[in-house]
Design an enzyme around this catalytic site. Structure first.
Site, PDB file in Angstrom:
ATOM      1  N   LYS A   1       3.890   2.924   2.174  1.00 17.72           N
ATOM      2  CA  LYS A   1       4.703   3.227   3.355  1.00 17.72           C
ATOM      3  C   LYS A   1       4.925   4.741   3.549  1.00 17.72           C
ATOM      4  CE  LYS A   1       7.044  -1.260   3.271  1.00 17.72           C
ATOM      5  NZ  LYS A   1       8.348  -1.967   3.424  1.00 17.72           N
TER       6      LYS A   1
ATOM      7  N   TYR B   1       5.176  -6.766  11.939  1.00 19.97           N
ATOM      8  CA  TYR B   1       6.458  -7.279  11.443  1.00 19.97           C
ATOM      9  C   TYR B   1       7.106  -8.257  12.426  1.00 19.97           C
ATOM     10  CZ  TYR B   1       6.756  -4.166   7.363  1.00 19.97           C
ATOM     11  OH  TYR B   1       6.567  -3.543   6.154  1.00 19.97           O
TER      12      TYR B   1
ATOM     13  N   PHE C   1      17.640  -5.410  11.082  1.00 25.87           N
ATOM     14  CA  PHE C   1      16.990  -4.168  10.658  1.00 25.87           C
ATOM     15  C   PHE C   1      15.656  -3.918  11.367  1.00 25.87           C
ATOM     16  CE2 PHE C   1      15.921  -7.476   7.465  1.00 25.87           C
ATOM     17  CZ  PHE C   1      14.532  -7.475   7.540  1.00 25.87           C
TER      18      PHE C   1
ATOM     19  N   THR D   1      12.575  -6.156  -3.305  1.00 27.51           N
ATOM     20  CA  THR D   1      12.627  -5.420  -2.035  1.00 27.51           C
ATOM     21  C   THR D   1      13.625  -4.269  -2.081  1.00 27.51           C
ATOM     22  OG1 THR D   1      12.074  -7.439  -0.837  1.00 27.51           O
ATOM     23  CG2 THR D   1      13.068  -5.658   0.452  1.00 27.51           C
TER      24      THR D   1
ATOM     25  N   ASN E   1      11.103   1.561   1.049  1.00 22.94           N
ATOM     26  CA  ASN E   1      10.880   1.012  -0.290  1.00 22.94           C
ATOM     27  C   ASN E   1       9.428   1.132  -0.745  1.00 22.94           C
ATOM     28  OD1 ASN E   1       9.828  -0.961   1.338  1.00 22.94           O
ATOM     29  ND2 ASN E   1      11.016  -2.655   0.491  1.00 22.94           N
TER      30      ASN E   1
ATOM     31  N   HIS F   1       4.632  -2.350   0.789  1.00 22.33           N
ATOM     32  CA  HIS F   1       4.722  -3.732   1.275  1.00 22.33           C
ATOM     33  C   HIS F   1       3.636  -4.533   0.585  1.00 22.33           C
ATOM     34  CE1 HIS F   1       4.703  -7.258   3.922  1.00 22.33           C
ATOM     35  NE2 HIS F   1       3.383  -7.148   3.890  1.00 22.33           N
TER      36      HIS F   1
ATOM     37  N   GLU G   1      -2.418 -11.140   7.188  1.00 20.34           N
ATOM     38  CA  GLU G   1      -2.156  -9.694   7.169  1.00 20.34           C
ATOM     39  C   GLU G   1      -3.430  -8.890   6.924  1.00 20.34           C
ATOM     40  OE1 GLU G   1       2.514 -10.024   5.708  1.00 20.34           O
ATOM     41  OE2 GLU G   1       1.070  -8.984   4.426  1.00 20.34           O
TER      42      GLU G   1
END
Ligand code: CMP
Length: 139
Positions: free
Chosen positions: A10, A50, A58, A92, A113, A116, A127
């Protein structure tokens, strides 16, 4: 069984130049990086990836974060790759992640974080197909 899973390094991690350190964790855990590319996601791409979280409080912040800098999307392959990658990532929320996991060692927050990983083999297939053509995956 040998599986594949979709991984994303990320923006918080690419910003801190942690791509190699994170890839080292994967490879030391027996996960092979069989496809990898660096992308700057558009808002539409982040929202689509997402989409399952669209109703979560969020969601807006997550899309902002995921489009705040480059990501590295990758396919990891190995024995039980989906579960193995989830072990290597840790929980997470980095506050709940076990010692020695990527999120414990690198994550900044529950949102930023660092990584993913797909949560099931079924979602891994979806995905992986979101980001990669078959010809780009070299096992
Ligand atoms: P990821 O595994 O990519 O899936 C959804 C992401 O939403 C998660 O990692 C975090 O980056 C982000 N997120 C932000 N807040 C939360 C939250 N309260 N619970 C779960 N995920 C969150």
């Amino acid at each position: 069984a040998i599986e594949r899973t979709l991984s994303i390094i990320k923006p918080d991690a690419t910003r801190r130049n942690l791509t190699g350190a994170i890839n080292d964790r994967f490879e030391k855990a027996g996960l092979r990086i069989v496809a990898q590319k660096r992308l700057w996601l558009t808002r539409a791409q982040a929202e689509a990836f997402y989409a399952v979280h669209r109703e979560r409080p969020f969601f807006g912040s997550l899309v902002e974060f995921m489009t705040s800098g480059p990501v590295v999307v990758q396919v990891l392959e190995g024995e039980n790759a989906v579960a193995r990658n989830r072990e290597v990532m840790g929980a997470t929320n980095p506050a709940n992640a076990a010692p020695g996991t990527i999120r414990k060692d690198f994550a900044e927050s529950i949102e930023a974080n660092s990584v993913h990983g797909s949560d099931s083999p079924e979602n891994a297939a979806i995905e992986i197909a979101f980001f990669f053509a078959g010809i780009e995956i070299v096992g």
